[in-house]
Enzyme design. Structure first.
Site, PDB file in Angstrom:
ATOM      1  CB  CYS A   4      -0.908  -0.026   1.237  1.00  0.00           C
ATOM      2  SG  CYS A   4      -1.737   1.523   1.559  1.00  0.00           S
ATOM      3  CG  ASP A  51      11.999  -6.209   6.896  1.00  0.00           C
ATOM      4  OD1 ASP A  51      11.228  -6.570   5.988  1.00  0.00           O
ATOM      5  OD2 ASP A  51      13.168  -5.850   6.691  1.00  0.00           O
ATOM      6  CG  ASP A  81      12.257 -15.031   2.248  1.00  0.00           C
ATOM      7  OD1 ASP A  81      11.653 -15.896   1.605  1.00  0.00           O
ATOM      8  OD2 ASP A  81      12.532 -13.907   1.797  1.00  0.00           O
ATOM      9  NE  ARG A  84     -21.234 -38.402   7.936  1.00  0.00           N
ATOM     10  CZ  ARG A  84     -21.191 -38.996   6.754  1.00  0.00           C
ATOM     11  NH1 ARG A  84     -20.072 -39.020   6.064  1.00  0.00           N
ATOM     12  NH2 ARG A  84     -22.267 -39.564   6.269  1.00  0.00           N
ATOM     13  CG  MET A 100      -0.875 -44.612  15.961  1.00  0.00           C
ATOM     14  SD  MET A 100       0.519 -45.155  14.948  1.00  0.00           S
ATOM     15  CE  MET A 100      -0.155 -46.663  14.252  1.00  0.00           C
TER      16      MET A 100
HETATM   17  P1  ADP Z   1       6.910  -6.848   4.129  1.00  0.00           P
HETATM   18  O1  ADP Z   1       6.053  -6.435   5.268  1.00  0.00           O
HETATM   19  O2  ADP Z   1       6.639  -8.251   3.695  1.00  0.00           O
HETATM   20  O3  ADP Z   1       8.367  -6.537   4.392  1.00  0.00           O
HETATM   21  P2  ADP Z   1       6.689  -4.486   2.411  1.00  0.00           P
HETATM   22  O4  ADP Z   1       8.052  -4.006   2.756  1.00  0.00           O
HETATM   23  O5  ADP Z   1       6.253  -4.428   1.008  1.00  0.00           O
HETATM   24  O6  ADP Z   1       6.456  -6.011   2.846  1.00  0.00           O
HETATM   25  O7  ADP Z   1       5.654  -3.679   3.312  1.00  0.00           O
HETATM   26  C1  ADP Z   1       4.271  -3.917   3.224  1.00  0.00           C
HETATM   27  C2  ADP Z   1       3.518  -2.609   3.395  1.00  0.00           C
HETATM   28  O8  ADP Z   1       3.821  -2.041   4.669  1.00  0.00           O
HETATM   29  C3  ADP Z   1       3.899  -1.521   2.394  1.00  0.00           C
HETATM   30  O9  ADP Z   1       3.225  -1.646   1.178  1.00  0.00           O
HETATM   31  C4  ADP Z   1       3.475  -0.263   3.131  1.00  0.00           C
HETATM   32  O10 ADP Z   1       2.093  -0.075   3.061  1.00  0.00           O
HETATM   33  C5  ADP Z   1       3.829  -0.600   4.566  1.00  0.00           C
HETATM   34  N1  ADP Z   1       5.169  -0.075   4.883  1.00  0.00           N
HETATM   35  C6  ADP Z   1       6.367  -0.674   4.688  1.00  0.00           C
HETATM   36  N2  ADP Z   1       7.377   0.120   5.070  1.00  0.00           N
HETATM   37  C7  ADP Z   1       6.819   1.249   5.518  1.00  0.00           C
HETATM   38  C8  ADP Z   1       7.321   2.486   6.061  1.00  0.00           C
HETATM   39  N3  ADP Z   1       8.632   2.674   6.228  1.00  0.00           N
HETATM   40  N4  ADP Z   1       6.413   3.419   6.411  1.00  0.00           N
HETATM   41  C9  ADP Z   1       5.105   3.215   6.261  1.00  0.00           C
HETATM   42  N5  ADP Z   1       4.590   2.108   5.763  1.00  0.00           N
HETATM   43  C10 ADP Z   1       5.409   1.126   5.388  1.00  0.00           C
END
Ligand code: ADP
Length: 746
Positions: free
Chosen positions: A81, A111, A158, A561, A568
């Site tokens: 997003c 992260d 991962d 059902r 086991m």
């Molecule tokens: P993941 O959570 O798997 O590491 P992303 O890094 O694509 O995936 O982050 C997912 C979503 O979290 C992003 O699309 C954004 O909406 C939000 N997000 C990530 N980093 C930030 C940030 N530094 N500030 C605000 N929103 C963030």
């Protein structure tokens, strides 16, 4: 809405890449919140749903999360997003939450998502002030929700996050990868082909390393530890060529997505293919596993681990004080733990930074000791031939046998023991058919290639049985130990194997031949052995049960059902309880708890009421020896009679399918890890006049040894299980998830 209700609303969202197990976590968050009398919402489509509001934020009830445990991905949707990265987007998100009285968030993501959550929390007071200024909310509302509390769960296949030993989805991804590589191996072997397989992991070699160990593949390239020579291509070709000469029919190279050489140049699968074709003249194919790794139904582990994390997320939010640092809920040393969230995010980033700065040793250090240890072990296991023994070195003769009922992973452990033992310059003697083989003298030296392909194979190639030596057997065993000059013994097996090894230890006074180091490696699907949180084979059995129950549940969709499923475990309820947690069973019957008529009556009342109110399916899981009188058939008949026309009841006794099949990745990895330590133990102890006799295990994620003489003290001999069983603590959580309403007292 009363002030009290307002401050207790929780919302849960899944964000970033989807991961199998996210549904289990969402279900656990929702059901725990409801159990605590707290309003709970799901935010659909990650942060996008939070920014959009409206029907993207939905109030959840007990049944809104029914039937999702076995589904892959995330049923509440996930998205990347862009709007949430802007302050404007976050302002709208804050407004949408406040409108519903939500100021507690469980964020399940990687992260990036967790960093976003932390930023949102820091900005929250400012965002509210702005909303008050704009007259979007009242001052009083802002005061009521002055702080945003957040907790994070890591959803990422991962396994790349600091602060948790396992991330949600990693175990399932390993299942997908090992299934794929096992399948590739058989076609590769048919044509003597070489395959280069790319697995996910941009900064983290976990999936590549563990799948290489689990599948017995021949070479691995991971980001944290690039080949330590510039001409790594020659080294790889040399090993693969030696493998062919030694008779290997397939060659498999696993490449992590982020693999690079020491100078940071990426190593692609196509490059590896080119090298192998040019230098070895091999017919080489590339397979990029891609999104298959994310897909499919979650493994048993991902279902129950995510359930435990989701439960603790709610507990953490409800315990938190306003200025407490946000926590990441993870799994460390087999226990749910809370660690400061941003600390984990920072440390995760610093591993990536270390890799980028080519500080590989430090990056490996941060991955932890077991990761490093497994990488070292792998380097030995992939060799085509052992190192030649050092001149003048003492060559021990070590016996290895499988004993007790069959458990998947016995072959994997035997292979690792043979290869590690031979590589260290020792002679490994395989004993056929358990202790009976020692009685009969059915003993043969095992060579390096004798165990090729055993890493992945279910069953027991050495043969196993439940024979418990007695009387004159001991004379025969002593004679054969002396004849074959066996100087150490590794028993891979279950309850009977432990008892037999203990008898040998006790009889040392009578038979000097038994005065050799002895070690037991836990291998039993029942997980009923002392000194280890898990025995090899239990995870495979659990996955077999979970798959079977999923199918049984599906078969019942068209009818009303209830199933009584018998699993086991003998007197040990591990498989019953854990499969109950992983399949969403409404009731689990354990010998440890017993079954009373009163409890059965409550269960009948629960089922009747449920089916009257529209319930379509019930699943109850019963451990095979839960109660002598209230058998599976008795319970089936009781429910069936009481259910009348409302619902019908079937029993499903799963039987031997639980012991069958190839071992799960976790069982293969655990078997390998423990076998290596067992050989170390035998070698270390061999020179002592009074050598040790021990049993080994994994406790809290660490390898631990216990003296065999403590065995009687640690077990309940009548019911053949350890006195302390860690997983019994999970019953309270299983009860929360199983049925709404008051819980039975434990
Ligand atoms: P993941 O959570 O798997 O590491 P992303 O890094 O694509 O995936 O982050 C997912 C979503 O979290 C992003 O699309 C954004 O909406 C939000 N997000 C990530 N980093 C930030 C940030 N530094 N500030 C605000 N929103 C963030």
């Amino acid at each position: 809405m009363s002030a009290q209700n307002i401050t207790k609303s929780i919302a849960v969202l899944t964000s970033g890449g989807d991961a199998p197990g996210m549904n289990a976590a969402v279900r656990a968050v929702v059901r725990t919140a409801l159990d605590k009398g707290v309003e709970v919402y799901a935010i659909y489509e990650g942060y996008q749903g939070m920014v959009d509001g409206g029907d993207r934020i939905r109030k959840m009830d007990w049944d809104s999360v029914g039937g999702i445990l076995q589904r892959g991905g995330t049923v509440i949707g996930s998205a990347r997003c862009a709007a949430f990265r802007t302050r404007e987007g976050r302002l709208r998100a804050a407004h949408n939450l406040i409108k519903l009285g939500i100021d507690n968030l469980v964020v399940i993501g990687g992260d990036g998502s967790l960093t976003g959550a932390n930023l949102f929390r820091q900005e929250w007071p400012d965002l509210l002030a702005e909303l008050v200024n704009k007259k979007s909310i009242s001052k009083k509302t802002a005061e009521l929700h002055a702080d945003l509390r957040i907790v994070g769960l890591v959803g990422s296949i991962d396994n790349d996050m600091f602060g948790t030993d396992m991330t949600i989805g990693a175990d399932t991804a390993l299942h997908r990868i090992t299934e794929a590589i096992d399948a590739i191996s058989s076609t590769a072997a048919s044509h003597q082909r070489t395959f280069v397989v790319e697995v996910m992991g941009r900064n983290c070699g976990y999936l590549a390393l563990m799948s290489c160990i689990a599948t017995g593949a021949d070479w691995v390239l991971i980001p944290e530890s690039p080949p330590n020579v510039d001409d790594w291509e020659s080294k790889m070709c040399e090993v693969l060529k030696a493998g062919r000469t030694a008779g290997r029919r397939d060659s498999i190279v696993i490449v992590a997505e982020g693999a690079a050489d020491r100078h940071g140049n990426p190593i692609s699968c196509d490059y590896v293919k080119k090298v192998l074709e040019e230098r070895l003249g091999e017919d080489t194919r590339v397979t990029i596993l891609g999104h298959v790794q994310r897909g499919g139904s979650p493994s048993a582990y991902d279902r129950y681990m995510s359930t435990l994390l989701g439960e603790d997320a709610v507990e953490t939010l409800l315990d938190a004080k306003a200025d407490d640092e946000p926590q990441l809920i993870g799994m460390r040393q087999n226990r749910v733990t809370r660690t400061p969230l941003m600390d984990c995010v920072q440390k995760t980033h610093s591993i990536a930074d270390l890799i980028a700065a080519k500080e590989f040793d430090q990056a490996m250090d941060m991955r932890g000791s077991s990761f490093k240890e497994m990488f070292r072990t792998l380097r030995t296991l992939v060799r085509a031939l052992p190192h030649p023994p050092t001149p003048g070195q003492r060559r021990l003769r070590l016996g290895v046998l499988n004993c007790s009922a069959l458990s998947p992973g016995m072959n994997t452990a035997t292979r690792a023991a043979v290869r590690i033992g031979v590589d260290k310059g020792h002679i490994i003697l395989g004993v056929r058919n358990g202790f009976q083989g020692l009685v009969d003298g059915d003993i043969e030296e095992m060579g390096w290639m004798d165990v090729a392909g055993w890493a992945t194979r279910g069953g027991s190639e050495l043969g196993t049985n439940r024979h418990m030596p007695q009387g004159s057997d001991f004379y025969a065993i002593a004679r054969h130990i002396e004849e074959h000059q066996i100087e150490g013994l590794l028993m891979i097996g279950g309850w009977v194997g432990y008892q037999a090894a203990y008898q040998l230890f006790l009889q040392r006074r009578n038979f000097p031949a038994f005065n050799i180091p002895i070690i037991c490696l836990p291998a039993s699907i029942n997980n009923n052995l002392p000194g280890s949180d898990f025995s090899v084979g239990a995870d495979t059995a659990l996955n077999n049960i979970v798959e079977a129950v999923d199918k049984i549940k599906q078969s019942a969709v068209a009818s009303r059902r209830c199933f009584v499923v018998e699993v086991m475990g003998r007197y040990c309820g591990y498989l019953a309880l854990m499969s109950g947690l992983a399949t969403g069973a409404e009731r689990v019957y354990l010998h440890e708890e017993g079954i009373t008529l009163n409890a059965l009556k409550n269960d009948v009342d629960y089922l009747v009421k449920g089916f009257q109110e529209g319930k379509r399916l019930g699943v109850m899981i019963r451990c095979e020896n839960a109660n002598k009188f209230y058998t599976t058939d008795f319970i089936r008949a009781l429910f069936d009679e009481e259910g009348g026309d409302l619902f019908d009841v079937r029993q499903a006794i799963l039987g031997h399918l639980q012991q069958g099949g190839d071992p799960s990745p976790f069982d293969r990895i655990q078997a390998t890890r423990l076998a290596v330590k067992c050989i170390d133990f035998l070698v270390d102890q061999a020179d002592f006049p009074d050598p040790g006799a021990s049993f080994i295990g994994l406790q809290g994620g660490q390898v631990k040894l216990h003296d065999l003489q403590d065995l009687p003290r640690m077990v309940d001999a009548e019911f053949q299980r350890p006195k302390k069983q860690w997983w019994l603590d999970l019953r309270a959580i299983a009860n929360i998830m199983a049925q709404p309403g008051p819980k039975p007292r434990l």
